[in-house]
Design a protein around this motif. Structure first.
Motif, mmCIF file in Angstrom:
data_model
loop_
_atom_site.group_PDB
_atom_site.id
_atom_site.type_symbol
_atom_site.label_atom_id
_atom_site.label_comp_id
_atom_site.label_asym_id
_atom_site.label_seq_id
_atom_site.Cartn_x
_atom_site.Cartn_y
_atom_site.Cartn_z
ATOM 1 N N LEU A 108 18.505 66.009 47.144
ATOM 2 C CA LEU A 108 17.685 67.077 46.567
ATOM 3 C C LEU A 108 16.251 66.984 47.079
ATOM 4 O O LEU A 108 15.657 65.900 47.070
ATOM 5 C CB LEU A 108 17.668 66.976 45.038
ATOM 6 N N THR A 109 15.738 68.118 47.536
ATOM 7 C CA THR A 109 14.327 68.179 47.955
ATOM 8 C C THR A 109 13.694 69.414 47.334
ATOM 9 O O THR A 109 14.390 70.226 46.711
ATOM 10 C CB THR A 109 14.219 68.270 49.494
ATOM 11 N N ASP A 110 12.386 69.558 47.542
ATOM 12 C CA ASP A 110 11.638 70.722 47.023
ATOM 13 C C ASP A 110 11.909 70.946 45.534
ATOM 14 O O ASP A 110 12.159 72.074 45.096
ATOM 15 C CB ASP A 110 11.986 71.996 47.811
ATOM 16 N N ILE A 111 11.860 69.877 44.785
ATOM 17 C CA ILE A 111 12.148 69.971 43.347
ATOM 18 C C ILE A 111 10.973 70.609 42.622
ATOM 19 O O ILE A 111 9.814 70.282 42.875
ATOM 20 C CB ILE A 111 12.448 68.567 42.785
ATOM 21 N N SER A 112 11.305 71.529 41.724
ATOM 22 C CA SER A 112 10.250 72.198 40.962
ATOM 23 C C SER A 112 10.724 72.431 39.526
ATOM 24 O O SER A 112 11.912 72.667 39.296
ATOM 25 C CB SER A 112 9.913 73.536 41.630
ATOM 26 N N VAL A 113 9.787 72.343 38.586
ATOM 27 C CA VAL A 113 10.139 72.656 37.193
ATOM 28 C C VAL A 113 9.348 73.875 36.713
ATOM 29 O O VAL A 113 9.126 74.060 35.522
ATOM 30 C CB VAL A 113 9.896 71.446 36.259
ATOM 31 N N GLN A 114 8.915 74.680 37.669
ATOM 32 C CA GLN A 114 8.230 75.927 37.329
ATOM 33 C C GLN A 114 9.228 76.879 36.661
ATOM 34 O O GLN A 114 10.416 76.874 37.015
ATOM 35 C CB GLN A 114 7.695 76.605 38.599
ATOM 36 N N ASP A 115 8.725 77.677 35.734
ATOM 37 C CA ASP A 115 9.590 78.670 35.094
ATOM 38 C C ASP A 115 10.066 79.682 36.131
ATOM 39 O O ASP A 115 9.308 80.069 37.029
ATOM 40 C CB ASP A 115 8.837 79.391 33.971
ATOM 41 N N LEU A 116 11.311 80.085 35.980
ATOM 42 C CA LEU A 116 11.895 81.045 36.923
ATOM 43 C C LEU A 116 12.040 82.399 36.242
ATOM 44 O O LEU A 116 12.217 82.456 35.016
ATOM 45 C CB LEU A 116 13.284 80.556 37.362
ATOM 46 N N PRO A 117 11.984 83.487 37.018
ATOM 47 C CA PRO A 117 12.184 84.810 36.402
ATOM 48 C C PRO A 117 13.590 84.910 35.803
ATOM 49 O O PRO A 117 14.547 84.363 36.368
ATOM 50 C CB PRO A 117 12.041 85.782 37.578
ATOM 51 N N ASP A 118 13.708 85.627 34.683
ATOM 52 C CA ASP A 118 15.018 85.797 34.032
ATOM 53 C C ASP A 118 16.031 86.459 34.967
ATOM 54 O O ASP A 118 17.239 86.233 34.852
ATOM 55 C CB ASP A 118 14.875 86.660 32.776
ATOM 56 N N THR A 119 15.516 87.284 35.873
ATOM 57 C CA THR A 119 16.421 88.060 36.738
ATOM 58 C C THR A 119 17.254 87.172 37.656
ATOM 59 O O THR A 119 18.298 87.602 38.149
ATOM 60 C CB THR A 119 15.616 89.032 37.623
ATOM 61 N N ILE A 120 16.776 85.935 37.894
ATOM 62 C CA ILE A 120 17.517 85.055 38.805
ATOM 63 C C ILE A 120 18.920 84.773 38.277
ATOM 64 O O ILE A 120 19.887 84.712 39.048
ATOM 65 C CB ILE A 120 16.731 83.743 39.037
ATOM 66 N N PHE A 121 19.037 84.665 36.982
ATOM 67 C CA PHE A 121 20.343 84.322 36.400
ATOM 68 C C PHE A 121 21.122 85.591 36.039
ATOM 69 O O PHE A 121 21.624 85.740 34.921
ATOM 70 C CB PHE A 121 20.142 83.416 35.183
ATOM 71 N N THR A 122 21.169 86.503 36.991
ATOM 72 C CA THR A 122 21.917 87.747 36.783
ATOM 73 C C THR A 122 22.759 88.043 38.017
ATOM 74 O O THR A 122 22.431 87.611 39.122
ATOM 75 C CB THR A 122 20.966 88.954 36.554
ATOM 76 N N LYS A 123 23.818 88.811 37.791
ATOM 77 C CA LYS A 123 24.694 89.171 38.907
ATOM 78 C C LYS A 123 23.962 90.043 39.923
ATOM 79 O O LYS A 123 24.186 89.924 41.130
ATOM 80 C CB LYS A 123 25.920 89.914 38.374
ATOM 81 N N SER A 124 23.091 90.923 39.414
ATOM 82 C CA SER A 124 22.421 91.844 40.341
ATOM 83 C C SER A 124 21.520 91.079 41.301
ATOM 84 O O SER A 124 21.391 91.447 42.472
ATOM 85 C CB SER A 124 21.631 92.904 39.571
ATOM 86 N N TYR A 125 20.918 89.988 40.831
ATOM 87 C CA TYR A 125 20.075 89.183 41.722
ATOM 88 C C TYR A 125 20.928 88.573 42.836
ATOM 89 O O TYR A 125 20.558 88.599 44.010
ATOM 90 C CB TYR A 125 19.373 88.084 40.916
ATOM 91 N N VAL A 126 22.070 88.040 42.439
ATOM 92 C CA VAL A 126 22.955 87.405 43.425
ATOM 93 C C VAL A 126 23.405 88.430 44.462
ATOM 94 O O VAL A 126 23.507 88.125 45.660
ATOM 95 C CB VAL A 126 24.187 86.779 42.723
ATOM 96 N N GLU A 127 23.643 89.655 44.004
ATOM 97 C CA GLU A 127 24.073 90.701 44.936
ATOM 98 C C GLU A 127 22.956 91.081 45.909
ATOM 99 O O GLU A 127 23.197 91.332 47.084
ATOM 100 C CB GLU A 127 24.504 91.956 44.162
ATOM 101 N N ARG A 128 21.727 91.103 45.370
ATOM 102 C CA ARG A 128 20.601 91.573 46.191
ATOM 103 C C ARG A 128 20.121 90.515 47.172
ATOM 104 O O ARG A 128 19.816 90.814 48.316
ATOM 105 C CB ARG A 128 19.434 91.977 45.280
ATOM 106 N N VAL A 129 20.041 89.267 46.712
ATOM 107 C CA VAL A 129 19.418 88.231 47.524
ATOM 108 C C VAL A 129 20.275 87.945 48.764
ATOM 109 O O VAL A 129 21.493 87.953 48.708
ATOM 110 C CB VAL A 129 19.200 86.949 46.681
ATOM 111 N N ASN A 130 19.617 87.782 49.878
ATOM 112 C CA ASN A 130 20.245 87.469 51.176
ATOM 113 C C ASN A 130 21.120 88.596 51.727
ATOM 114 O O ASN A 130 21.872 88.385 52.671
ATOM 115 C CB ASN A 130 21.105 86.192 51.096
ATOM 116 N N ASN A 131 21.073 89.764 51.108
ATOM 117 C CA ASN A 131 21.873 90.872 51.649
ATOM 118 C C ASN A 131 21.038 91.673 52.654
ATOM 119 O O ASN A 131 19.871 91.790 52.526
ATOM 120 C CB ASN A 131 22.356 91.777 50.529
#
Lengths: 265, 442
Positions: free
Chosen positions: A242-265
């Motif tokens: 594991l590298t680039d470890i961070s405990v910064q708060d993440l946007p709620d949208t990350i834990f959604t299906k739509s994010y997974v569909e959009r990212v890297n497309n």
């Protein structure tokens, strides 16, 4: 003829000293705080607390190298996002390029696998291997040892240069992937250094090593190196860094299906 | 009769032109016939493969809710099943009560994933009868408690030989990891009764304890019918009979979530989250037919059939336009001849019928060409071996494309072809009939 005199006196004193040291050592060993089953159960709860990151999110880049005698060596890079308070995670594959965009999303007690080629989510099991490696999908979710297992025996021992507690665990229900587990827990800083996972029939399935940790919050530790050795397939193992470890708060949208569909497309 | 004789002679007068027209019609007919045979062959082969693999035409599965709310594939309520079966007894040929799991077979560092079936050997008459044993002995596998029957390709892939032990890694019905060791005692040919390489068989008494089932329990009940055409009737009657005694998830309720008919393949697919479903107590039953499993394939076949029909319509339209022009040319060529025939007594209707009979003879010649070509190709293509794996191999019959002749469809298409050709000749025929004899002879 028996020898008498100062030399003999000194030898007697030396013997007495050795006896006293031995008695002291035995006394220390006997009076050292042994771990009871209840203490060990509490230790499991502490391990959960230390492994889970409450109050903030977690992200890291995982480099995973799987050595497989049948498939060869495979290297993959995965972006990991965790929100332990909701028992949610997202694992997005970045490399190899052919798999870029594939993701494992754990939300609402379900695990979904997304394939950008078909643009579809498929339900998958936490018990399945992660991306053909020796790590299970469940290895990346919040730790739940306290609820999943009961301590059956506690032993002391050493693992390399570490003094450890060796706990034998039995699953509390028949839905836990490994019915029995054996943990080697560092006595100084209670973290898991090694674990062995056994099948329902009592056969060793996998040995996991956690040689290095990083402290990310006051009482939270995350393994930065993990080694999973398949006990059934000769020569198969996976090393995760594991590298680039961070405990910064993440946007709620990350834990959604739509994010997974959009990212890297 | 005289008109028909003249029409037949007229068709033969311009043999080259007639053959070209008939050839075009025959080509269109051949395409649609082969396309239809191909799709029918896919469905038949897939039905046979799946029926052979799963041991029946109608399937009963059961699921229980675990304490954590997960569905577990398991028929625990054996009594309800046995009480429901008499309702469909007249239709039943054989019944198989199987358990199964998706297992990774491991030999050294090699591994292969298979569906491992736990079977009652006494029930598996079709498997024991049809399986072509290439190594070892089925009798030995049946009698030994740890005896495993495996396909040749899996054996080769793992580098195993008969009598060697192999490790199977799988999940129990509740999702716990487990392993078991089996001894391979029989190797069967992939392209025989099983039709699938990724299957292995072991005694149910051996498999059940290691996947977390009691010895009398099973996960799927496969019913072979004496008449495949009664699948729907049997499924409905079985659902109704079971519903009197236990919870049933009716086929109409299946949400396609993957926990419906598909569950019978293996516990890997059995295990899931019963999301947004009303909880139930005990075993909840689901009934499925081969057609339910073949739903996506049937859709694909419908699309292929539609494409075939589209191609046929396009070809038919081109042929009709060509015929229309040809008959117009014929009309111009034979204006004088028509005038003569009218002058010697032929009526308008006779002239019209002459053209239409010519069209019918042409279309019959085309149908003959098309049927002959389709028949020859239909016999020849299935002789070619096709290399295919996985789902694609299910659509083949013993590794070859199946092209079953569809007589009703063929008759229907020939009738449509004749009708279309007659329709194309209708206008020129009417114009020919309306020619005034004096004008035609001028």
């Amino acid at each position: 003829m028996e020898r008498r005199g100062p030399l003999r006196y000194l030898e007697d004193m030396k013997t007495m000293k050795n006896i006293l040291i031995a008695i002291f050592m035995i006394g220390v060993a006997v009076t050292a705080p042994a771990l009871t089953i209840d203490d060990a159960q509490e230790l499991l709860a502490n391990l959960d607390t230390q492994s889970n990151i409450e109050g903030s999110d977690f992200s890291a880049v995982m480099t995973m190298v799987t050595e497989d005698p049948q498939e060869g060596t495979d290297r993959s890079v995965v972006q990991q996002f965790r929100r332990d308070t909701d028992d949610a995670f997202l694992m997005l594959i970045q490399e190899p390029v052919i798999q870029r965009g594939q993701g494992y999303l754990r939300i609402d007690e379900s695990l979904w696998f997304y394939d950008p080629e078909s643009r579809q989510f498929a339900h998958t099991s936490m018990n399945d291997r992660f991306n053909g490696s020796d790590a299970n999908n469940s290895d990346f979710q919040r730790s739940n040892l306290e609820d999943d297992y009961r301590v059956t025996t506690v032993d002391e021992g050493t693992l390399g240069r570490f003094s450890v507690w060796i706990l034998n665990l039995k699953a509390t229900s028949n839905e836990v992937p490994y019915p029995t587990q054996r943990l080697w827990i560092n006595r100084d800083t209670p973290v898991i250094l090694k674990s062995e996972d056994y099948s329902a029939g009592g056969r060793l399935m996998r040995t996991s090593y956690y040689p290095s940790y990083t402290r990310i919050q006051d009482d939270a530790y995350v393994p930065t190196r993990m080694l999973f050795v398949d006990a059934l397939v000769e020569g198969k193992r996976t090393e995760i860094t594991l590298t680039d470890i961070s405990v910064q708060d993440l946007p709620d949208t990350i834990f959604t299906k739509s994010y997974v569909e959009r990212v890297n497309n | 009769m005289r008109v028909i004789r003249i029409a037949r002679r007229n068709v033969q007068r311009q043999a080259r032109r007639s053959n070209l027209l008939a050839g075009a019609m025959g080509f269109g007919l051949m395409v649609i016939l082969l396309m239809n045979s191909f799709t029918a062959g896919i469905v038949e082969s897939a039905q046979e493969s799946l029926s052979s693999l799963m041991g029946g035409h109608v399937f009963l599965t059961g699921s229980l809710l675990s304490e954590s709310g997960r569905t577990v594939s398991r028929i625990e309520d054996i009594q309800s099943v046995e009480e429901a079966l008499p309702a469909i007894e007249p239709y039943i040929d054989t019944i198989l009560r199987r358990s199964s799991t998706q297992a990774t077979m491991i030999f050294g560092s090699r591994r292969e994933t298979v569906t491992l079936y736990g079977v009652i050997w006494d029930e598996e008459t079709a498997l024991l009868r049809d399986a072509e044993v290439v190594e070892g002995s089925l009798d030995a596998a049946v009698t030994a408690s740890d005896g495993l029957v495996m396909s040749r390709s899996t054996m080769e892939s793992l580098g195993l030989v008969v009598n060697e032990r192999v490790i199977a890694h799988f999940s129990t019905v509740t999702g716990q990891e487990n392993v078991a060791e089996f001894r391979v005692l029989a190797v069967i040919d992939d392209n025989d009764a099983t039709d699938m390489s990724a299957v292995a068989y072991v005694s149910r008494d051996t498999l059940n304890p290691v996947i977390g089932l009691r010895s009398n329990e099973y996960q799927s009940l496969s019913i072979s019918l004496t008449d495949v055409g009664t699948m729907e009737t049997v499924a409905t009657q079985l659902e109704t009979a079971l519903a009197d005694q236990a919870p049933v998830k009716f086929r109409a309720e299946d949400d396609g979530s993957g926990f419906g008919p598909g569950v019978a393949i293996g516990p890997g697919r059995f295990f899931g989250v019963a999301a947004e479903e009303e909880p139930w107590k005990g075993t909840r039953f689901s009934v499925a037919t081969l057609d339910d499993y073949l739903g996506p394939l049937t859709q694909m076949v419908l699309i292929l059939d539609a494409i075939g029909l589209g191609v046929f319509v396009v070809l038919l339209t081109i042929i009709m336009v060509g015929l229309l022009n040809t008959f117009r040319m014929i009309l111009l060529e034979r204006t004088g001849e028509i005038g003569t025939m009218r002058a010697i007594g032929l009526q308008r209707g006779d002239i019209s019928r002459l053209f239409l009979w010519e069209a019918i003879f042409l279309s019959l010649r085309g149908a003959l060409f098309g049927l002959s070509a389709a028949f020859v190709l239909g016999l020849g293509i299935p002789l070619l071996p096709i290399s295919a794996d996985g789902d694609l191999s299910m659509m083949l019959r013993n590794g070859r494309i199946a092209l079953p002749f569809q007589p009703v469809f063929a008759i229907g298409v020939v009738v449509i072809l004749i009708g279309a050709v007659v329709l194309a000749a209708w206008m020129p025929a009417r114009r020919a009939a309306r020619l005034a004899p004096a004008e035609a002879l001028r």
